[in-house]
Design a protein around this motif. Structure first.
Motif, PDB file in Angstrom:
ATOM      1  N   GLY A 120       0.829  -1.202   0.000  1.00  0.00           N
ATOM      2  CA  GLY A 120       0.000   0.000   0.000  1.00  0.00           C
ATOM      3  C   GLY A 120       0.860   1.248   0.000  1.00  0.00           C
ATOM      4  O   GLY A 120       2.073   1.206   0.272  1.00  0.00           O
ATOM      5  N   PHE A 121       0.216   2.358  -0.313  1.00  0.00           N
ATOM      6  CA  PHE A 121       0.920   3.647  -0.337  1.00  0.00           C
ATOM      7  C   PHE A 121      -0.033   4.721   0.161  1.00  0.00           C
ATOM      8  O   PHE A 121      -1.235   4.684  -0.115  1.00  0.00           O
ATOM      9  N   GLY A 122       0.527   5.680   0.900  1.00  0.00           N
ATOM     10  CA  GLY A 122      -0.277   6.797   1.375  1.00  0.00           C
ATOM     11  C   GLY A 122       0.556   8.058   1.479  1.00  0.00           C
ATOM     12  O   GLY A 122       1.773   7.994   1.734  1.00  0.00           O
ATOM     13  N   ILE A 129       4.108   7.103   3.042  1.00  0.00           N
ATOM     14  CA  ILE A 129       4.282   5.754   3.573  1.00  0.00           C
ATOM     15  C   ILE A 129       4.141   4.754   2.432  1.00  0.00           C
ATOM     16  O   ILE A 129       3.158   4.787   1.691  1.00  0.00           O
ATOM     17  N   ALA A 130       5.127   3.885   2.296  1.00  0.00           N
ATOM     18  CA  ALA A 130       5.083   2.820   1.283  1.00  0.00           C
ATOM     19  C   ALA A 130       5.288   1.483   1.984  1.00  0.00           C
ATOM     20  O   ALA A 130       6.228   1.327   2.767  1.00  0.00           O
ATOM     21  N   CYS A 131       4.404   0.518   1.714  1.00  0.00           N
ATOM     22  CA  CYS A 131       4.456  -0.790   2.377  1.00  0.00           C
ATOM     23  C   CYS A 131       4.649  -1.893   1.340  1.00  0.00           C
ATOM     24  O   CYS A 131       4.004  -1.872   0.292  1.00  0.00           O
ATOM     25  N   VAL A 132       5.503  -2.833   1.655  1.00  0.00           N
ATOM     26  CA  VAL A 132       5.713  -4.010   0.806  1.00  0.00           C
ATOM     27  C   VAL A 132       5.716  -5.254   1.691  1.00  0.00           C
ATOM     28  O   VAL A 132       5.691  -5.164   2.917  1.00  0.00           O
ATOM     29  N   ASN A 133       5.753  -6.423   1.056  1.00  0.00           N
ATOM     30  CA  ASN A 133       5.665  -7.691   1.781  1.00  0.00           C
ATOM     31  C   ASN A 133       6.890  -7.941   2.650  1.00  0.00           C
ATOM     32  O   ASN A 133       8.014  -7.648   2.264  1.00  0.00           O
ATOM     33  N   ARG A 134       6.639  -8.488   3.817  1.00  0.00           N
ATOM     34  CA  ARG A 134       7.704  -8.953   4.711  1.00  0.00           C
ATOM     35  C   ARG A 134       7.059  -9.802   5.803  1.00  0.00           C
ATOM     36  O   ARG A 134       5.953  -9.501   6.248  1.00  0.00           O
ATOM     37  N   LYS A 135       7.761 -10.862   6.248  1.00  0.00           N
ATOM     38  CA  LYS A 135       7.165 -11.751   7.236  1.00  0.00           C
ATOM     39  C   LYS A 135       6.897 -11.047   8.558  1.00  0.00           C
ATOM     40  O   LYS A 135       5.890 -11.282   9.219  1.00  0.00           O
ATOM     41  N   GLN A 136       7.818 -10.179   8.962  1.00  0.00           N
ATOM     42  CA  GLN A 136       7.663  -9.456  10.223  1.00  0.00           C
ATOM     43  C   GLN A 136       7.397  -7.978   9.930  1.00  0.00           C
ATOM     44  O   GLN A 136       7.452  -7.536   8.785  1.00  0.00           O
ATOM     45  N   GLY A 138       4.776  -6.380   7.473  1.00  0.00           N
ATOM     46  CA  GLY A 138       5.265  -5.782   6.243  1.00  0.00           C
ATOM     47  C   GLY A 138       6.430  -4.852   6.498  1.00  0.00           C
ATOM     48  O   GLY A 138       6.756  -4.525   7.643  1.00  0.00           O
ATOM     49  N   ARG A 139       7.077  -4.436   5.426  1.00  0.00           N
ATOM     50  CA  ARG A 139       8.149  -3.441   5.531  1.00  0.00           C
ATOM     51  C   ARG A 139       7.550  -2.082   5.224  1.00  0.00           C
ATOM     52  O   ARG A 139       7.072  -1.830   4.110  1.00  0.00           O
ATOM     53  N   ILE A 140       7.556  -1.202   6.211  1.00  0.00           N
ATOM     54  CA  ILE A 140       6.890   0.092   6.100  1.00  0.00           C
ATOM     55  C   ILE A 140       7.943   1.193   6.030  1.00  0.00           C
ATOM     56  O   ILE A 140       8.702   1.397   6.981  1.00  0.00           O
ATOM     57  N   GLN A 141       8.001   1.870   4.896  1.00  0.00           N
ATOM     58  CA  GLN A 141       8.945   2.964   4.694  1.00  0.00           C
ATOM     59  C   GLN A 141       8.205   4.280   4.923  1.00  0.00           C
ATOM     60  O   GLN A 141       7.241   4.597   4.210  1.00  0.00           O
ATOM     61  N   VAL A 142       8.657   5.051   5.919  1.00  0.00           N
ATOM     62  CA  VAL A 142       8.016   6.321   6.251  1.00  0.00           C
ATOM     63  C   VAL A 142       8.995   7.460   5.963  1.00  0.00           C
ATOM     64  O   VAL A 142      10.103   7.483   6.493  1.00  0.00           O
ATOM     65  N   ILE A 168      -1.478   7.213   6.832  1.00  0.00           N
ATOM     66  CA  ILE A 168      -1.832   5.880   7.333  1.00  0.00           C
ATOM     67  C   ILE A 168      -3.222   5.488   6.866  1.00  0.00           C
ATOM     68  O   ILE A 168      -3.457   4.341   6.458  1.00  0.00           O
ATOM     69  N   GLU A 169      -4.153   6.424   6.904  1.00  0.00           N
ATOM     70  CA  GLU A 169      -5.525   6.133   6.459  1.00  0.00           C
ATOM     71  C   GLU A 169      -5.549   5.720   4.988  1.00  0.00           C
ATOM     72  O   GLU A 169      -6.248   4.771   4.612  1.00  0.00           O
ATOM     73  N   GLN A 170      -4.776   6.404   4.161  1.00  0.00           N
ATOM     74  CA  GLN A 170      -4.719   6.043   2.746  1.00  0.00           C
ATOM     75  C   GLN A 170      -4.092   4.659   2.550  1.00  0.00           C
ATOM     76  O   GLN A 170      -4.551   3.866   1.718  1.00  0.00           O
ATOM     77  N   VAL A 171      -3.047   4.365   3.314  1.00  0.00           N
ATOM     78  CA  VAL A 171      -2.408   3.050   3.233  1.00  0.00           C
ATOM     79  C   VAL A 171      -3.405   1.951   3.595  1.00  0.00           C
ATOM     80  O   VAL A 171      -3.519   0.934   2.906  1.00  0.00           O
TER      81      VAL A 171
END
Length: 291
Positions: free
Chosen positions: A6-8, A23-30, A59-63, A140-143
């Motif tokens: 997701g992205f916001g 904020i950009a989120c991608v897959n990650r186990k933790q 997930g991996r969250i880049q802020v 965060i709401e957009q994500v």
């Protein structure tokens, strides 16, 4: 159910300037939160991390946080008063030594390095936190909206594939009861081909068929599969993050089909098992995208 991607982007304006948070989120186990902040705002990292982890669990969250000062906002100036006193004392010492009054002028203070400092940005963390916090909430709401939308699509795909697995398991359950009878026919044929005419009521034949029937019984595996399928759907429609539980269930479902394939010793059932494993692998790939 939510996706992990997701992205916001959010922005908020205050007297000091405008805060922008992406904020950009991608897959990650933790859960892994990586925060980029202006150096003078590093003390806000813990607050931002806490706000993110309160709503996103995997997930991996880049802020990325940026704050642009208003064009009319003055850059803060700081004065080192200890150096001012030291410079004054130095001129007094010179005056006493030379016997004449030597006084520092404004230029002397300006030329002395370190007395007057003009900050590059002058961002005070507490002053700008309100704007950053609001921008963070919007991002965060957009994500969450994007992750929810993608999660709905994932749920539809997983549900369709799970239905296919349920049908395969049902087909295997239908074939399983006839397996001992088919084995009896094969055994009888082999005995005849070998020239051994034994009565089908012979104790040895009955015992052999009984042992085979017990060994190839897959009723427990079918029951556990049904339970796993029900649990899978419960996690998909629940409110809690489902990624880890679904991944675990995929492993358990794979184990049950493996056991069925090894116990059944039947070509038709083996074909169904292969089809089930193929479909299950697609499910596992999709589950890796689920929060």
């Amino acid at each position: 159910m939510h996706s992990m991607t997701g992205f916001g982007r959010g922005s908020a304006t205050a007297d000091e300037g405008t805060a922008t948070v992406e904020i950009a989120c991608v897959n990650r186990k933790q859960a892994e939160v990586v925060i980029q902040l202006p150096r003078e705002l590093n003390e806000l990292e813990a607050r931002i991390r806490r706000a993110v982890l309160n709503t996103i669990s995997r997930g991996r969250i880049q802020v990325s946080v940026q704050f642009d000062r208003s064009s009319g906002a003055p850059a803060p100036v700081s004065v080192d008063l200890r150096m001012v006193d030291a410079l004054e004392a130095a001129f007094e010492t010179i005056s006493r030594h030379t016997g004449r009054n030597v006084c520092p002028e404004a230029g002397d203070f300006l030329r002395t390095s370190g007395i007057i400092r003009i900050e590059e940005s002058g961002l005070a963390a507490e002053t700008v936190w309100g704007a950053i916090e609001h921008a963070l909430e919007v991002a965060i709401e957009q994500v969450l909206e994007m992750r929810s939308a993608e999660g709905s699509d994932l749920a539809k795909d997983l549900s369709t594939r799970l239905t296919a697995l349920e049908k395969t398991a049902a087909a295997i359950a239908t074939l399983a009861p006839g397996r001992p009878e088919r084995y009896r026919e094969v055994l009888t044929k082999r005995l005849r081909d070998a020239g051994l005419e034994l009565d089908l009521q012979d104790e040895r034949v009955v015992r052999e068929i009984g042992i085979f029937a017990d060994r190839c019984d897959i009723s427990e595996e079918i029951t556990r599969l049904d339970s796993h399928f029900r649990k899978f759907r419960e996690y998909m429609t629940g409110e809690e993050p489902a990624g880890r539980p679904l991944d675990f269930l995929c492993q358990e479902i794979h184990r049950e089909f493996n056991t069925i394939g090894s116990k059944a010793s039947d070509a038709a059932i083996a074909q169904h098992v292969v089809e089930a494993k193929t479909e299950l692998e697609k499910i596992r790939e999709q589950v890796q995208n689920v929060e």
